[in-house]
Design an enzyme around this catalytic site. Sequence first.
Site, PDB file in Angstrom:
ATOM      1  N   HIS A 119     105.000  35.732  -0.652  1.00 30.70           N
ATOM      2  CA  HIS A 119     104.833  34.785   0.339  1.00 30.70           C
ATOM      3  C   HIS A 119     103.222  34.440   0.226  1.00 30.70           C
ATOM      4  O   HIS A 119     102.528  35.084   0.959  1.00 30.70           O
ATOM      5  CB  HIS A 119     105.030  35.303   1.592  1.00 30.70           C
ATOM      6  CG  HIS A 119     105.449  33.981   2.647  1.00 30.70           C
ATOM      7  ND1 HIS A 119     106.386  33.922   3.373  1.00 30.70           N
ATOM      8  CD2 HIS A 119     104.666  32.926   2.834  1.00 30.70           C
ATOM      9  CE1 HIS A 119     106.214  32.900   4.191  1.00 30.70           C
ATOM     10  NE2 HIS A 119     105.104  31.976   3.764  1.00 30.70           N
ATOM     11  N   VAL A 120     102.842  33.428  -0.541  1.00 33.88           N
ATOM     12  CA  VAL A 120     101.365  32.996  -0.700  1.00 33.88           C
ATOM     13  C   VAL A 120     100.754  32.774   0.495  1.00 33.88           C
ATOM     14  O   VAL A 120     101.412  32.431   1.630  1.00 33.88           O
ATOM     15  CB  VAL A 120     101.410  31.634  -1.657  1.00 33.88           C
ATOM     16  CG1 VAL A 120     102.030  30.730  -0.877  1.00 33.88           C
ATOM     17  CG2 VAL A 120     100.082  31.740  -1.950  1.00 33.88           C
ATOM     18  N   HIS A 121      99.619  33.015   0.883  1.00 32.50           N
ATOM     19  CA  HIS A 121      98.543  33.113   1.912  1.00 32.50           C
ATOM     20  C   HIS A 121      97.375  32.991   1.449  1.00 32.50           C
ATOM     21  O   HIS A 121      96.965  33.537   0.618  1.00 32.50           O
ATOM     22  CB  HIS A 121      98.920  33.998   3.015  1.00 32.50           C
ATOM     23  CG  HIS A 121      98.986  35.529   2.624  1.00 32.50           C
ATOM     24  ND1 HIS A 121      99.943  36.030   1.426  1.00 32.50           N
ATOM     25  CD2 HIS A 121      98.026  36.284   2.569  1.00 32.50           C
ATOM     26  CE1 HIS A 121      99.565  37.400   1.399  1.00 32.50           C
ATOM     27  NE2 HIS A 121      98.306  37.561   2.015  1.00 32.50           N
ATOM     28  N   ILE A 122      96.630  32.353   2.426  1.00 30.92           N
ATOM     29  CA  ILE A 122      94.916  32.255   1.987  1.00 30.92           C
ATOM     30  C   ILE A 122      94.431  33.057   3.198  1.00 30.92           C
ATOM     31  O   ILE A 122      94.347  32.966   4.265  1.00 30.92           O
ATOM     32  CB  ILE A 122      94.538  30.700   2.198  1.00 30.92           C
ATOM     33  CG1 ILE A 122      95.336  29.769   1.382  1.00 30.92           C
ATOM     34  CG2 ILE A 122      93.003  30.586   1.991  1.00 30.92           C
ATOM     35  CD1 ILE A 122      95.054  28.319   1.631  1.00 30.92           C
TER      36      ILE A 122
END
Length: 176
Positions: A119-122
């Site tokens: 789950h991509v996140h910054i």
Amino acid sequence: MGILYAPWRYIYIKSTVEKGSTECVFCTAPRRSDDESLILYRGSHSYIIMNLYPYNTGHVMVVPYRHVADITELAREELAEMTSLVQLSVKLLRRVLKPHGFNIGVNLGRVAGAGIDKHVHIHIVPRWNGDTNFMPVIAGVKVISQDVRETYKALKQALKEMLQEERASEDKPADH
């Protein structure tokens, strides 16, 4: 062996053990209350959440609601909102914690350092002059001096005030 007391981690560990850790934490967080999940802000496509395992005090993340592993899978609207929420996070952290700088980044894949690689996140990590001291260098241990829930409360209150100020300034008629 050095031992550091971090009681907030137990809540996460217990919840993942009880659920068999099969659900994505970024997918389940928005289903709970903001206070329970430490969500600072909810947008249309993404949200700002405190990192339970911070690199530094005030470490937040911008996460899309949609479960995608790679930044290239995000729709333009999702990526645009995430970028806006990174800006909002920086403004908020500057207002409350007054850091000297920031590390902002995305880790794509486990090999790149992603703890949650599906789950991509910054990450937005506040930095201060001298925040790398002898503990991480000599002992391999990072000390976080403020409880993540205390930081959350301060940031949540300041964000509420920031958004009210922004709305008030938008409602003022322009001087000609």
